[in-house]
Scaffold this active site. Structure first.
Site, PDB file in Angstrom:
ATOM      1  N   CYS A  86       0.846  -1.187   0.000  1.00 19.00           N
ATOM      2  CA  CYS A  86       0.000   0.000   0.000  1.00 19.00           C
ATOM      3  C   CYS A  86       0.883   1.240   0.000  1.00 19.00           C
ATOM      4  O   CYS A  86       1.799   1.360   0.821  1.00 19.00           O
ATOM      5  CB  CYS A  86      -0.900  -0.018   1.232  1.00 19.00           C
ATOM      6  SG  CYS A  86      -1.909   1.476   1.391  1.00 19.00           S
ATOM      7  N   CYS A  94       0.388   3.152   3.587  1.00 16.66           N
ATOM      8  CA  CYS A  94       0.894   2.682   4.885  1.00 16.66           C
ATOM      9  C   CYS A  94       1.932   1.576   4.770  1.00 16.66           C
ATOM     10  O   CYS A  94       2.404   1.080   5.791  1.00 16.66           O
ATOM     11  CB  CYS A  94      -0.263   2.210   5.755  1.00 16.66           C
ATOM     12  SG  CYS A  94      -1.062   0.692   5.174  1.00 16.66           S
ATOM     13  N   CYS A 152      -7.174  -0.957   1.437  1.00 20.30           N
ATOM     14  CA  CYS A 152      -6.161  -1.467   2.354  1.00 20.30           C
ATOM     15  C   CYS A 152      -6.813  -1.695   3.703  1.00 20.30           C
ATOM     16  O   CYS A 152      -7.517  -0.820   4.218  1.00 20.30           O
ATOM     17  CB  CYS A 152      -5.025  -0.457   2.474  1.00 20.30           C
ATOM     18  SG  CYS A 152      -3.809  -0.869   3.739  1.00 20.30           S
ATOM     19  N   CYS A 174      -4.966   1.134   6.455  1.00 20.77           N
ATOM     20  CA  CYS A 174      -5.198   2.586   6.372  1.00 20.77           C
ATOM     21  C   CYS A 174      -6.496   2.936   5.650  1.00 20.77           C
ATOM     22  O   CYS A 174      -6.829   4.115   5.535  1.00 20.77           O
ATOM     23  CB  CYS A 174      -4.019   3.290   5.711  1.00 20.77           C
ATOM     24  SG  CYS A 174      -3.865   3.028   3.925  1.00 20.77           S
ATOM     25  N   CYS A 180      -8.199  -5.651  -9.748  1.00 20.64           N
ATOM     26  CA  CYS A 180      -7.781  -4.626 -10.702  1.00 20.64           C
ATOM     27  C   CYS A 180      -7.408  -3.391  -9.892  1.00 20.64           C
ATOM     28  O   CYS A 180      -8.277  -2.658  -9.408  1.00 20.64           O
ATOM     29  CB  CYS A 180      -8.936  -4.354 -11.661  1.00 20.64           C
ATOM     30  SG  CYS A 180      -8.494  -3.389 -13.093  1.00 20.64           S
TER      31      CYS A 180
END
Length: 162
Positions: free
Chosen positions: A78, A81, A126, A129, A149
């Site tokens: 991510c 984070c 995510c 976060c 995707c």
């Protein structure tokens, strides 16, 4: 080059698959180690494109991601984070113009229904976060049949070290 016909066909295909009641069996809640920042803090942490995607659920233009053709071994994390989200071994070329994966790392993502753009889809974020990453569809390869995707700008890549 993607055309309007490509996106219309993709949209109708996605809508049809979602209408069929396909179940993704994905994680749907944040965990105890989640964290948040104020909007001003996120704006300092992320660049403008990352902020638009991760915090405002924007979508990057197809075929523009630097990670689209990333083929090294490692993990896709991510950009908000640094949580590990996808192993490179699950990445595949979906032809859609966005980095695609057939499996997320366990306990890395959360999902929710998304009916924006007049389509019923499943948004992926995510788990830690809550940054928007992209969408998941049930038209991917075996063994899962899923296609995550993802917006490349919402990801970073960490190559595997020897």
């Amino acid at each position: 080059m993607a055309t309007r016909r490509f996106f219309l066909k993709a949209g109708f295909s996605i809508a049809a698959s979602m209408a069929s009641g396909a179940s993704y069996g994905l994680l749907n809640s944040a965990s105890a180690d989640s964290f948040t920042h104020t909007e001003a803090e996120w704006r300092k942490i992320l660049n403008a494109s990352q902020f638009a995607v991760l915090r405002q659920s924007a979508t990057e233009r197809p075929f523009t991601s630097k990670l689209l053709h990333e083929a090294r071994s490692g993990t896709f994390n991510c950009a908000g984070c640094d949580l590990q989200l996808f192993q490179s071994s699950t990445k595949f070329d979906s032809g859609t113009g966005w980095p695609s994966f057939w499996k997320a790392i366990d306990n890395a993502i959360a999902t929710k229904a998304d009916s924006s753009l007049a389509m019923d889809r499943t948004a992926v974020s995510c788990r830690r976060c809550e940054g928007h990453l992209g969408h998941v569809f049930n038209d991917g390869p075996k063994p899962t049949g899923l296609r995550y995707c993802m917006n490349g700008v919402a990801l970073t890549f960490s190559p595997k070290t020897a």
